[in-house]
Design a protein around this motif. Structure first.
Motif, short mmCIF file in Angstrom:
data_model
loop_
_atom_site.label_atom_id
_atom_site.label_comp_id
_atom_site.label_asym_id
_atom_site.label_seq_id
_atom_site.Cartn_x
_atom_site.Cartn_y
_atom_site.Cartn_z
N GLY A 1 11.73 -5.24 9.52
CA GLY A 1 13.00 -5.55 8.88
C GLY A 1 12.97 -5.25 7.39
N LEU A 2 11.84 -5.53 6.74
CA LEU A 2 11.69 -5.20 5.33
C LEU A 2 11.61 -3.68 5.13
CD1 LEU A 2 9.05 -7.88 4.23
CD2 LEU A 2 11.50 -7.85 3.69
N TYR A 3 10.85 -3.01 5.99
CA TYR A 3 10.67 -1.55 5.88
C TYR A 3 12.01 -0.84 5.98
CZ TYR A 3 8.12 2.88 6.54
OH TYR A 3 7.60 4.15 6.40
N ALA A 4 12.90 -1.37 6.82
CA ALA A 4 14.20 -0.73 7.03
C ALA A 4 15.07 -0.75 5.78
CB ALA A 4 14.94 -1.42 8.19
N GLN A 5 14.78 -1.64 4.86
CA GLN A 5 15.61 -1.77 3.66
C GLN A 5 15.05 -1.03 2.45
OE1 GLN A 5 18.53 -3.24 4.19
NE2 GLN A 5 17.83 -3.65 6.29
N VAL A 6 13.86 -0.46 2.59
CA VAL A 6 13.17 0.17 1.46
C VAL A 6 13.34 1.68 1.49
CG1 VAL A 6 10.90 0.56 0.41
CG2 VAL A 6 11.48 -1.69 1.32
N ARG A 7 13.56 2.26 0.32
CA ARG A 7 13.67 3.72 0.23
C ARG A 7 12.78 4.29 -0.88
NH1 ARG A 7 17.29 6.14 3.17
NH2 ARG A 7 17.32 7.95 1.78
N VAL A 8 11.91 3.48 -1.44
CA VAL A 8 10.99 3.92 -2.50
C VAL A 8 9.69 4.38 -1.85
CG1 VAL A 8 9.74 3.25 -4.58
CG2 VAL A 8 12.01 2.26 -4.09
N PRO A 9 9.30 5.65 -2.00
CA PRO A 9 8.11 6.17 -1.31
C PRO A 9 6.84 5.36 -1.53
CG PRO A 9 9.37 7.98 -2.23
CD PRO A 9 10.02 6.72 -2.73
N LEU A 10 6.60 4.88 -2.75
CA LEU A 10 5.38 4.12 -3.03
C LEU A 10 5.37 2.81 -2.24
CD1 LEU A 10 2.74 3.75 -4.55
CD2 LEU A 10 4.05 2.76 -6.45
N VAL A 11 6.51 2.15 -2.15
CA VAL A 11 6.59 0.89 -1.40
C VAL A 11 6.40 1.17 0.09
CG1 VAL A 11 8.02 -1.10 -0.84
CG2 VAL A 11 8.08 -0.13 -3.15
N LEU A 12 6.98 2.26 0.58
CA LEU A 12 6.80 2.64 1.98
C LEU A 12 5.33 2.93 2.27
CD1 LEU A 12 9.88 5.00 2.46
CD2 LEU A 12 9.60 2.70 3.39
N LEU A 13 4.65 3.56 1.33
CA LEU A 13 3.23 3.85 1.48
C LEU A 13 2.42 2.58 1.64
CD1 LEU A 13 0.81 5.89 1.29
CD2 LEU A 13 0.87 5.48 -1.19
N LEU A 14 2.74 1.57 0.83
CA LEU A 14 1.99 0.31 0.85
C LEU A 14 2.35 -0.55 2.05
CD1 LEU A 14 2.16 -0.57 -2.95
CD2 LEU A 14 0.24 0.43 -1.71
N LEU A 15 3.63 -0.53 2.43
CA LEU A 15 4.09 -1.39 3.52
C LEU A 15 3.77 -0.82 4.90
CD1 LEU A 15 5.64 -4.02 4.07
CD2 LEU A 15 7.77 -2.70 3.98
N GLY A 16 3.73 0.52 4.98
CA GLY A 16 3.56 1.19 6.27
C GLY A 16 2.36 0.73 7.08
N PRO A 17 1.15 0.63 6.50
CA PRO A 17 0.00 0.20 7.30
C PRO A 17 0.14 -1.20 7.88
CG PRO A 17 -0.73 1.28 5.29
CD PRO A 17 0.74 1.08 5.15
N PHE A 18 0.83 -2.09 7.18
CA PHE A 18 1.02 -3.45 7.71
C PHE A 18 2.01 -3.46 8.86
CE2 PHE A 18 -0.50 -4.07 3.37
CZ PHE A 18 -1.52 -5.00 3.57
N VAL A 19 3.05 -2.62 8.76
CA VAL A 19 3.99 -2.47 9.87
C VAL A 19 3.24 -1.93 11.09
CG1 VAL A 19 6.05 -1.29 10.70
CG2 VAL A 19 5.95 -2.10 8.34
N ALA A 20 2.40 -0.92 10.88
CA ALA A 20 1.65 -0.33 11.98
C ALA A 20 0.63 -1.31 12.55
CB ALA A 20 0.95 0.94 11.50
N PHE A 21 0.00 -2.12 11.69
CA PHE A 21 -0.99 -3.10 12.14
C PHE A 21 -0.39 -4.06 13.17
CE2 PHE A 21 -3.16 -7.14 12.01
CZ PHE A 21 -4.49 -6.85 11.83
N PHE A 22 0.70 -4.71 12.80
CA PHE A 22 1.31 -5.69 13.70
C PHE A 22 2.23 -5.04 14.73
CE2 PHE A 22 0.31 -8.34 9.96
CZ PHE A 22 -0.41 -9.34 10.58
N GLY A 23 2.82 -3.90 14.37
CA GLY A 23 3.80 -3.26 15.25
C GLY A 23 3.19 -2.42 16.34
N THR A 24 1.85 -2.36 16.40
CA THR A 24 1.18 -1.59 17.44
C THR A 24 -0.02 -2.31 18.04
OG1 THR A 24 1.82 0.47 16.32
CG2 THR A 24 0.10 0.64 17.97
N GLY A 25 -0.70 -3.14 17.24
CA GLY A 25 -1.93 -3.76 17.70
C GLY A 25 -1.82 -4.57 18.96
N TYR A 26 -0.63 -5.14 19.20
CA TYR A 26 -0.43 -5.98 20.40
C TYR A 26 -0.64 -5.21 21.70
CZ TYR A 26 4.03 -3.61 20.11
OH TYR A 26 4.98 -2.63 20.02
#
Length: 415
Positions: free
Chosen positions: A308-333
């Motif tokens: 939900g947070l990722y969907a609201q961000v358009r700054v590349p640096l923030v996407l770079l930092l947030l992306g691994p955490f989205v992938a961690f929880f959004g796939t690990g299950y």
């Protein structure tokens, strides 16, 4: 004993056959990810070359998932009747050959046909590989072993991104697909080095009598429906996000994207796979200690929040930092799905059950690439990704109907 010794000891103490089974399933799953995710990584170039709209490109992704659902059920039956390793080899050859054929497609129809063939093989790899690992490892280490197997997807996805960044700028998207035939060579090693699990050999004659009906026999209809529905929501979310994240990052802002170059986009995706790998591996270890249900629900709710947070961000640096955490929880299950299904069904129908529950979920989620693409066309990517986050929430709610399986032995239900 130090924590490191305890962690590596479970691997070092395992029989050679168990380690080879895990290597075979993990590498097969890694190469599956490599071939399947090439489409998302070259999608912007394919859309421009073949004149595809977002909706058409999403529809091709959806028919691939439908084919994956069919392939998963079919190869699950094959794995139960003819062996885990035989089914694994057949699925790898199939998805490798059809990936290469995608590189010679001249129209959207041809590309869709080749993606269907790829999907059939893709669907078969998980069911046969998960059953192979589950039956080769002891109960107390099954979660960790399946976590390592599942984590190979992140490695394959990252490898696909690296290959795309190197090949696409010089030789184009067709050459990227042609590289996808290489995994077929891996089957030579499987044939020579990986035996069928002893547990499967002991019950080899039972699967032909059980079939699909055996999956829901003995009061298992409820758990089968709950697992399939929960996984459908998870897969809708995963494919809805991952089918479009490379295009979202590389499309120009006028088309709703971030506007990154193909190379920058690819390396941003590689960085996300680091988080994805750790998500897979840690899930298995945490689930062995805290339980399957609690760990699964925690990952799903965190995935919903972060996406939900990722969907609201358009700054590349923030996407770079947030992306691994989205992938961690959004796939690990996904590690947990292989664990729970292995512990919920007897050996005679285990691969069939895993193929059925995983891939009926995939069938239901096949709409995700099309729905997200269409919604991105009309309402923008932020709205489309918010819908994906809500699918994670629904998946967590469905765990009300799924029991805890930690401590169950796969041998206790071998017959």
């Amino acid at each position: 004993m130090t924590p490191d010794a305890r962690w590596f000891g479970w691997w070092q103490d395992a029989p050679v056959a168990a380690r080879r089974a895990l290597w075979a399933a993990a590498l097969g799953w890694m190469l599956d990810a490599f071939d399947v995710m090439l489409y998302a990584l070259v999608l912007t170039a394919v859309m421009a070359d073949l004149g595809l709209t977002k909706a058409t490109a999403g529809l091709i992704g959806s028919v691939t998932l439908v084919a994956g659902a069919v392939g998963g059920v079919v190869f699950g039956l094959v794995a139960d009747r003819h062996g885990r390793t035989r089914a694994l080899m057949a699925s790898i050859v199939m998805y490798s050959v059809f990936t290469a054929l995608c590189g010679v497609a001249q129209t959207a129809t041809q590309l869709a046909a080749f993606r269907i063939g790829l999907g059939l093989g893709m669907g078969g790899e998980w069911a046969s590989g998960a059953a192979l690992v589950a039956e080769s490892w002891p109960d107390e280490h099954r979660g960790k072993a399946l976590g390592l197997m599942q984590s190979a997807w992140a490695v394959g996805y990252a490898l696909a991104a690296v290959v795309t960044s190197l090949v696409l700028p010089w030789w184009g998207w067709r050459a990227v697909f042609l590289v996808g035939v290489l995994p077929a060579l891996f089957t030579v090693w499987i044939r020579r080095a990986v035996p069928e699990p002893a547990l499967w050999r002991e019950t080899a004659g039972h699967a032909s009598r059980a079939g699909l009906g055996g999956v829901v026999a003995d009061g298992r209809l409820g758990i089968t429906l709950a697992l399939a529905a929960m996984n459908a929501c998870c897969l809708f979310a995963w494919w809805g996000f991952n089918s479009w994240i490379p295009a979202y990052l590389s499309l120009p802002p006028a088309q709703g994207g971030i506007g990154l170059s193909a190379g920058t986009m690819a390396w941003l995706v590689v960085f996300m796979q680091v988080g994805m790998w750790f998500g897979y591996v840690t899930f298995g270890a945490v689930a062995d200690r805290a339980g399957r249900k609690r760990t699964y629900v925690t990952y799903l709710l965190m995935a919903a929040l972060l996406l939900g947070l990722y969907a609201q961000v358009r700054v590349p640096l923030v996407l770079l930092l947030l992306g691994p955490f989205v992938a961690f929880f959004g796939t690990g299950y996904f590690t947990g799905f292989g664990i729970v299904t292995a512990e919920s069904y007897p050996t005679a129908v285990r691969a069939t059950a895993q193929g059925l529950t995983y891939n009926t979920g995939r069938l239901a989620s096949a709409a995700a690439p099309f729905v997200v693409g269409s919604l991105a066309d009309t309402r923008g990517f932020a709205t489309a990704f918010t819908l994906v986050a809500m699918a994670f929430v629904l998946a967590a709610v469905l765990w009300v109907f799924i029991p805890e399986t930690r401590g169950r032995s796969v041998r206790a239900s071998a017959a």
